[in-house]
Design an enzyme around this catalytic site. Structure first.
Site, PDB file in Angstrom:
ATOM      1  N   LYS A   1       0.774  -1.318   0.021  1.00 56.68           N
ATOM      2  CA  LYS A   1       0.101  -0.008   0.085  1.00 56.68           C
ATOM      3  C   LYS A   1       0.801   1.336  -0.107  1.00 56.68           C
ATOM      4  O   LYS A   1       0.564   2.387  -0.499  1.00 56.68           O
ATOM      5  CB  LYS A   1      -0.865   0.007   1.208  1.00 56.68           C
ATOM      6  CG  LYS A   1      -2.239  -0.788   0.845  1.00 56.68           C
ATOM      7  CD  LYS A   1      -3.116  -0.726   2.200  1.00 56.68           C
ATOM      8  CE  LYS A   1      -4.348  -1.550   2.044  1.00 56.68           C
ATOM      9  NZ  LYS A   1      -5.352  -1.327   2.886  1.00 56.68           N
TER      10      LYS A   1
ATOM     11  N   ASP B   1     -10.589   3.064   1.102  1.00 53.65           N
ATOM     12  CA  ASP B   1     -10.900   2.643   2.275  1.00 53.65           C
ATOM     13  C   ASP B   1     -11.824   3.631   3.072  1.00 53.65           C
ATOM     14  O   ASP B   1     -12.730   3.313   3.835  1.00 53.65           O
ATOM     15  CB  ASP B   1      -9.691   2.204   3.387  1.00 53.65           C
ATOM     16  CG  ASP B   1      -9.102   0.850   2.557  1.00 53.65           C
ATOM     17  OD1 ASP B   1      -9.929   0.035   2.076  1.00 53.65           O
ATOM     18  OD2 ASP B   1      -8.102   0.853   3.069  1.00 53.65           O
TER      19      ASP B   1
HETATM   20  P1  NDP Z   1      -2.681  -2.350  10.871  1.00 60.07           P
HETATM   21  O1  NDP Z   1      -2.055  -3.469  11.116  1.00 60.07           O
HETATM   22  O2  NDP Z   1      -2.439  -1.114  10.036  1.00 60.07           O
HETATM   23  O3  NDP Z   1      -3.178  -1.672  12.120  1.00 60.07           O
HETATM   24  C1  NDP Z   1      -3.824  -2.365  13.348  1.00 60.07           C
HETATM   25  C2  NDP Z   1      -4.518  -1.572  14.585  1.00 60.07           C
HETATM   26  O4  NDP Z   1      -4.738  -2.319  15.420  1.00 60.07           O
HETATM   27  C3  NDP Z   1      -3.066  -0.748  15.182  1.00 60.07           C
HETATM   28  O5  NDP Z   1      -3.580   0.567  15.443  1.00 60.07           O
HETATM   29  C4  NDP Z   1      -2.972  -1.752  16.345  1.00 60.07           C
HETATM   30  O6  NDP Z   1      -2.475  -0.967  17.341  1.00 60.07           O
HETATM   31  C5  NDP Z   1      -4.341  -2.104  16.706  1.00 60.07           C
HETATM   32  N1  NDP Z   1      -4.404  -3.334  17.306  1.00 60.07           N
HETATM   33  C6  NDP Z   1      -4.383  -4.725  16.948  1.00 60.07           C
HETATM   34  N2  NDP Z   1      -4.558  -5.586  17.924  1.00 60.07           N
HETATM   35  C7  NDP Z   1      -4.720  -4.865  19.077  1.00 60.07           C
HETATM   36  C8  NDP Z   1      -4.730  -4.959  20.593  1.00 60.07           C
HETATM   37  N3  NDP Z   1      -4.887  -6.318  20.829  1.00 60.07           N
HETATM   38  N4  NDP Z   1      -5.016  -4.092  21.287  1.00 60.07           N
HETATM   39  C9  NDP Z   1      -4.950  -2.932  20.770  1.00 60.07           C
HETATM   40  N5  NDP Z   1      -5.050  -2.556  19.685  1.00 60.07           N
HETATM   41  C10 NDP Z   1      -4.519  -3.354  18.730  1.00 60.07           C
HETATM   42  O7  NDP Z   1      -4.056  -2.896  10.245  1.00 60.07           O
HETATM   43  P2  NDP Z   1      -5.082  -2.114   9.153  1.00 60.07           P
HETATM   44  O8  NDP Z   1      -5.320  -0.742   9.757  1.00 60.07           O
HETATM   45  O9  NDP Z   1      -4.786  -2.281   7.897  1.00 60.07           O
HETATM   46  O10 NDP Z   1      -6.490  -2.821   9.599  1.00 60.07           O
HETATM   47  C11 NDP Z   1      -7.154  -2.916  10.701  1.00 60.07           C
HETATM   48  C12 NDP Z   1      -8.645  -3.813  10.531  1.00 60.07           C
HETATM   49  O11 NDP Z   1      -9.465  -3.111   9.463  1.00 60.07           O
HETATM   50  C13 NDP Z   1      -8.480  -5.145   9.856  1.00 60.07           C
HETATM   51  O12 NDP Z   1      -9.150  -5.766  10.715  1.00 60.07           O
HETATM   52  C14 NDP Z   1      -8.792  -5.138   8.519  1.00 60.07           C
HETATM   53  O13 NDP Z   1      -9.544  -6.144   8.178  1.00 60.07           O
HETATM   54  C15 NDP Z   1      -9.923  -3.892   8.722  1.00 60.07           C
HETATM   55  N6  NDP Z   1     -10.126  -3.215   7.509  1.00 60.07           N
HETATM   56  C16 NDP Z   1     -11.228  -2.967   6.923  1.00 60.07           C
HETATM   57  C17 NDP Z   1     -11.764  -2.360   5.733  1.00 60.07           C
HETATM   58  C18 NDP Z   1     -13.259  -2.522   5.219  1.00 60.07           C
HETATM   59  O14 NDP Z   1     -13.536  -2.089   4.209  1.00 60.07           O
HETATM   60  N7  NDP Z   1     -14.103  -2.887   6.075  1.00 60.07           N
HETATM   61  C19 NDP Z   1     -10.737  -1.789   4.970  1.00 60.07           C
HETATM   62  C20 NDP Z   1      -9.328  -1.790   5.558  1.00 60.07           C
HETATM   63  C21 NDP Z   1      -9.203  -2.577   6.639  1.00 60.07           C
HETATM   64  P3  NDP Z   1      -0.561  -0.825  17.541  1.00 60.07           P
HETATM   65  O15 NDP Z   1      -0.416   0.287  16.984  1.00 60.07           O
HETATM   66  O16 NDP Z   1      -0.612  -0.362  18.927  1.00 60.07           O
HETATM   67  O17 NDP Z   1      -0.177  -2.241  17.184  1.00 60.07           O
END
Ligand code: NDP
Length: 287
Positions: free
Chosen positions: A73, A109
C-alpha cells in the site's frame, strides 16, 4: 449482430499473502450483474517484484487497474504517475486506476467508510467529534477522510504511542481538524459529547470472533454512532454491546462493499450494484 470481443478487461489485487483476499467475490459478482466482460483476479506479488508487476500492468492495455494490499500500500506510490489528494495525505494507496497512459493511486478505504456513514446512516461528519480506536492503515484512511469532511475534533486512541502520535501529528499538520492522542491503557472511557466512536483496530476479526476492544462500554450513550471496520463477522461483540446501549451502529461489511464499489466505478466508469456485492460477500462469509 454484435462483433465478437474475446478480450476481457482485467483488474485484481496485488498482495502477499493474497490467496484468502475475498474482494474478487464481490467484484466479479458485480461485473456479472452488469454483463461486463471484466475479471478480477488475485495476484501473488512479493515486495521484490512489485515494480515489475506494475510495469507488466502498464504494458497490458486491458489490465485496467488493481487493488494493493499488504505489503504494497505504501511501496506502490513510487511506481505511479499521480496520487489523489486524500491518498497523498493518508500516505497509502489501495486502488490504482488508469487515466490514459498514466497510473493514478487512490485510497478508497476511508471513502467507503464515509459512504456508509453519510448514505446508510445519514450522518454528516461536519462539526462532529470522533474517537477512533487504532492508528494503523484503516484508522489513517478514516481519520483523514473525516477531517477533510469537516470533523471538528478527532481523538486517536492507540496502544503504540509512536503510531498514535504520528497519526495525530499528520492530522494536525495536514487537515483542519483538531486531533489529540490518548495512549490506550486499560478500559478506555469514551468522553461525554462524542458523536462517533470507531473501532479501526483488527480486534474481532475472524477467527477471533469473541474479541472486543477494551473500553468502558457503560460510557457509550444512545446518541452516539458506533462503527466497526471489521467486515467478518459484520456483527462484532463491539457493535452488539454498543447496540445494547442504544447507540446506532455501522458495520465493516458495508464499508468493504462501498470501498469496492468506489474502485469499480473508478475502473469501469459504471455504478456497481452494492446489493449484489453485499450479497456475494455475506454468502462468502456465511452470514
Ligand atoms: P494495521 O496493522 O495497520 O493496524 C492495526 C491497528 O490495530 C493498530 O493501531 C494496532 O495497534 C491495533 N491493534 C491490533 N491489535 C490490538 C490489540 N490487541 N489491542 C489494541 N490495539 C490493537 O491494520 P489495518 O489498519 O490495515 O487494518 C485494521 C483492520 O481494519 C483489519 O481488521 C482490516 O480487516 C480492517 N479493514 C477493513 C476495511 C473495510 O473496508 N471494512 C478496509 C481496511 C481495513 P498498535 O499500533 O498498538 O499495534
Amino acid at each position: 449482430m454484435s462483433e465478437a470481443n474475446y478480450m476481457a478487461n482485467i483488474v485484481g489485487v496485488f498482495g502477499d499473502p493474497v490467496a484468502e483476499n475475498p474482494t474478487g467475490v464481490m467484484q466479479n459478482a458485480a461485473f456479472q450483474a452488469l454483463g461486463l466482460n471484466w475479471l478480477y483476479l488475485n495476484f501473488e506479488v512479493t515486495a521484490a517484484n512489485l515494480a515489475a508487476a506494475v510495469q507488466g500492468m502498464r504494458a497490458m492495455n486491458n489490465f485496467r487497474g488493481v487493488n494493493c494490499t499488504i505489503p504494497h500500500k505504501v511501496a506502490v506510490i513510487q511506481h505511479l504517475d499521480a496520487i489523489a489528494a486524500s491518498a497523498q495525505v493518508i500516505g497509502a494507496v489501495n486502488t490504482v486506476r488508469r487515466e490514459g497512459d498514466r497510473l493514478v493511486g487512490e485510497n478508497t478505504d476511508g471513502k467507503g467508510f464515509m459512504t456508509a456513514l453519510t448514505v446508510d446512516a445519514g450522518i454528516d461528519p461536519a462539526g462532529k467529534s470522533a474517537v477512533v480506536l487504532g492508528a494503523g492503515g484503516a484508522a489513517r484512511a478514516i481519520t483523514v477522510e473525516l477531517a477533510l469532511a469537516g470533523a471538528r475534533a478527532i481523538t486517536v486512541v492507540n496502544r503504540s504511542e509512536e503510531r498514535g502520535e504520528t497519526l495525530v501529528r499528520l492530522l494536525n499538520a495536514q487537515t483542519p481538524a483538531q486531533a489529540t492522542f490518548v495512549r490506550w491503557q486499560g478500559a478506555y472511557r469514551v468522553p461525554a459529547g462524542v458523536d462517533l466512536l470507531i473501532n479501526a483496530t483488527s480486534i474481532g476479526l475472524f477467527p477471533d470472533v469473541d474479541a472486543a476492544p477494551e473500553i468502558d462500554y457503560g460510557s457509550i450513550t444512545p446518541g452516539m454512532v458506533v462503527c466497526d471496520v471489521i467486515p467478518n463477522p459484520p456483527r462484532t461483540p463491539f457493535l452488539r454491546q454498543a447496540a445494547a446501549r442504544g447507540a446506532r451502529t455501522i458495520d465493516g461489511l458495508g464499508m468493504l462493499v462501498y470501498q469496492g464499489a468506489i474502485a469499480f466505478k473508478m475502473w469501469t466508469g459504471q455504478e456497481a450494484s452494492t446489493e449484489v456485492m453485499h450479497r456475494a460477500l455475506a454468502a462468502e462469509f456465511g452470514v
